[in-house]
Design an enzyme around this catalytic site. Sequence first.
Site, PDB file in Angstrom:
ATOM      1  CG  ASP A   1      -1.854   1.083   1.391  1.00  0.00           C
ATOM      2  OD1 ASP A   1      -2.072   1.703   0.428  1.00  0.00           O
ATOM      3  OD2 ASP A   1      -2.365   1.311   2.553  1.00  0.00           O
TER       4      ASP A   1
ATOM      5  CG  ASN B   1      -3.425   5.282  -1.004  1.00  0.00           C
ATOM      6  OD1 ASN B   1      -3.498   4.169  -0.291  1.00  0.00           O
ATOM      7  ND2 ASN B   1      -4.331   5.699  -1.897  1.00  0.00           N
TER       8      ASN B   1
ATOM      9  CG  ASP C   1      -6.199 -12.521 -13.716  1.00  0.00           C
ATOM     10  OD1 ASP C   1      -6.601 -13.226 -14.383  1.00  0.00           O
ATOM     11  OD2 ASP C   1      -5.504 -12.772 -12.805  1.00  0.00           O
TER      12      ASP C   1
ATOM     13  CG  ASP D   1     -10.879 -16.009 -13.623  1.00  0.00           C
ATOM     14  OD1 ASP D   1      -9.714 -16.165 -12.640  1.00  0.00           O
ATOM     15  OD2 ASP D   1     -11.861 -15.952 -13.645  1.00  0.00           O
TER      16      ASP D   1
ATOM     17  CD  GLU E   1      -8.195 -20.297 -12.532  1.00  0.00           C
ATOM     18  OE1 GLU E   1      -8.202 -20.429 -11.348  1.00  0.00           O
ATOM     19  OE2 GLU E   1      -9.218 -19.222 -13.001  1.00  0.00           O
TER      20      GLU E   1
ATOM     21  CG  HIS F   1      -5.168 -15.418  -6.463  1.00  0.00           C
ATOM     22  ND1 HIS F   1      -4.655 -15.968  -7.675  1.00  0.00           N
ATOM     23  CD2 HIS F   1      -6.401 -15.059  -6.810  1.00  0.00           C
ATOM     24  CE1 HIS F   1      -5.647 -16.131  -8.540  1.00  0.00           C
ATOM     25  NE2 HIS F   1      -6.752 -15.791  -8.169  1.00  0.00           N
ATOM     26  CG  ASP F   2      -7.950 -18.659  -6.694  1.00  0.00           C
ATOM     27  OD1 ASP F   2      -8.177 -17.733  -5.901  1.00  0.00           O
ATOM     28  OD2 ASP F   2      -7.982 -18.524  -7.952  1.00  0.00           O
TER      29      ASP F   2
HETATM   30  C1  NOJ Z   1     -10.336 -18.017 -10.599  1.00  0.00           C
HETATM   31  C2  NOJ Z   1      -9.550 -16.859  -9.604  1.00  0.00           C
HETATM   32  O1  NOJ Z   1      -8.091 -17.300  -9.677  1.00  0.00           O
HETATM   33  C3  NOJ Z   1     -10.361 -16.709  -8.557  1.00  0.00           C
HETATM   34  O2  NOJ Z   1      -9.739 -15.759  -7.705  1.00  0.00           O
HETATM   35  C4  NOJ Z   1     -11.919 -16.265  -8.699  1.00  0.00           C
HETATM   36  O3  NOJ Z   1     -12.520 -16.092  -7.548  1.00  0.00           O
HETATM   37  C5  NOJ Z   1     -12.450 -17.151  -9.814  1.00  0.00           C
HETATM   38  N1  NOJ Z   1     -11.605 -17.583 -10.968  1.00  0.00           N
HETATM   39  C6  NOJ Z   1     -13.823 -16.469 -10.401  1.00  0.00           C
HETATM   40  O4  NOJ Z   1     -13.180 -15.352 -11.224  1.00  0.00           O
END
Ligand code: NOJ
Length: 560
Positions: A21, A23, A98, A200, A259, A332-333
């Site tokens: 971050d 700000n 992305d 995605d 993905e 991140h998932d």
């Molecule tokens: C895959 C993404 O990596 C995830 O973070 C997201 O919630 C879902 N697709 C829906 O876009």
Amino acid sequence: MKRTFWKEAVVYQIYPRSFQDSNGDGIGDLQGIISRLDYLQKLGVDVVWLSPVYKSPNDDNGYDISDYEDIMDEFGTLKDWEQLLTGLHDRGIKLMMDLVINHSSDEHQWFVESRSSKDNPYRDYYIWRPGGPNGERPNNWSSIFSGPAWELDETTGEYYLHLFSRKQPDLNWDNPKLREELYKMITFWLDKGVDGLRMDVINLISKAEGLPSFQIEGEAPEELAWGGDYFMNGPRVHEFLHEMNQKVLSGYDIMTVGETPGASVEDAVLYTDEDREELQMVFQFEHMDVDSGPGGKWDVAPWTLTKLRDILHKWQIGQADKGWNSLYLNNHDQPRMVSRFGDDGKYRIISAKMLATLLHTLKGTPYIYQGEEIGMTNVKFTTLEDYKDIEILNMYRENVTEGGADHETILNAIHVKGRDNARTPMQWDASANAGFSEGEPWLKVNPIYKEINVEQALADSDSIFYYYQELIALRKKNPIMVYGEYKLLLPDHENLYAYTRTLDDEQWLILLNFNEAPQTVDLSAELSTVTDLIIGNYPDESPTREILRPYEARVYRLQS
Ligand code: NOJ
């Protein structure tokens, strides 16, 4: 095999909300990333994959886009983004954006129009269906984020499909006008100089004709069910990807990764075989299911190396001649890899380096997720209020609040599998909020940050960070790491993953101990031809080659 930059690259994923971050609003932003570019350059990565930074109401942290051609207010402006692109390019780093085009936000102008009336020109940009005679949903598919995948919209009295949250309506790829519109948008970014696209859930874009319900034997037909068979790798997906490739992507020298949950190796070869002109590689999910029981993701089950290795091996072999692998153990998932596949206690540093060795010596393109390079770990929040992820919150509500499941069991599953494990702010130093923000972070910092942070890692020449730096540098000098043929050894060993890579007259032997107990390496023929140790995760060489110490990783050069 054709040599290309994207096979040779090492990618670093940034989740902008949690990176830095600038700000003080507690949310990471583009200027924050810009201030950390020297750090990325020091690590040596070739490409940055930026999770979505487009305008979004943030129902799913940017994976719900309301304007594809502008930047999210919290993150900055298009000018900031251009500065970021230049800053990366000045350092020889490429930028991968992305691309979230299976769905948009319900606040996107297209959807606002689409829902306004049945004869609106944008109606067919999304997937609308009338209810049944008694107002039933069009089919029984469940949403990936819990509950039904259909939402009734009062304005026109019809349902729209949303495989994710109800604020993420699915786009209708069967409509050629929608596809043209998306290609125009992609061109907008490629013309700005973007070097790659991460797409995605791209294998969900084609839904089976008629959108049939998924019938589970013995269950009432309206009972919610996982309809994946009808939307994963659907009937027109290859046609659409080839079209996108021909109409847009092939005009640029870029990198693409799709993905693809639920894609088999055979599917992946179809997506990534260079002759078919679709994508260059995919993120497969099979190895991310090794610790799921029959009840799915949240039914936490123990994993074994045998299972993990069998899957990775299958993918190595399956894409040896056609297609290309991406290599990842977290993003991140997913939970943090050292907590999941290593040991985040006593052997944190050693096991993180062992896993890094795996990722950089298998055949494919390695993806590093922010914080992985300093061995960041899972977090265990004790109150639900500390979690922010829509997947976690919906799942908890469905199971505990509405379903009566045991709070502790579900909380434990969240600790092991929840996406927020990966989303806690990047730990830069031991100061307040780990140096991430001067304000209150949108998601709490992992309390371990005083011990695990970038400042500490940079000050310690034996840190995980410098091990990654070494692996990345090695890869640049040694095409064998990229193009060498992979061959599995010791296929039945319960704790060791051993393989060779071979390119022309060069051969390397990779030995990885996935256990805290020392392991005997029964490879006397190979070990007798060792010429030197290329890299290892212990500071000293083992007194004996036949024993691998806890979580030890060694890469040897063999005599040709
Ligand atoms: C895959 C993404 O990596 C995830 O973070 C997201 O919630 C879902 N697709 C829906 O876009």
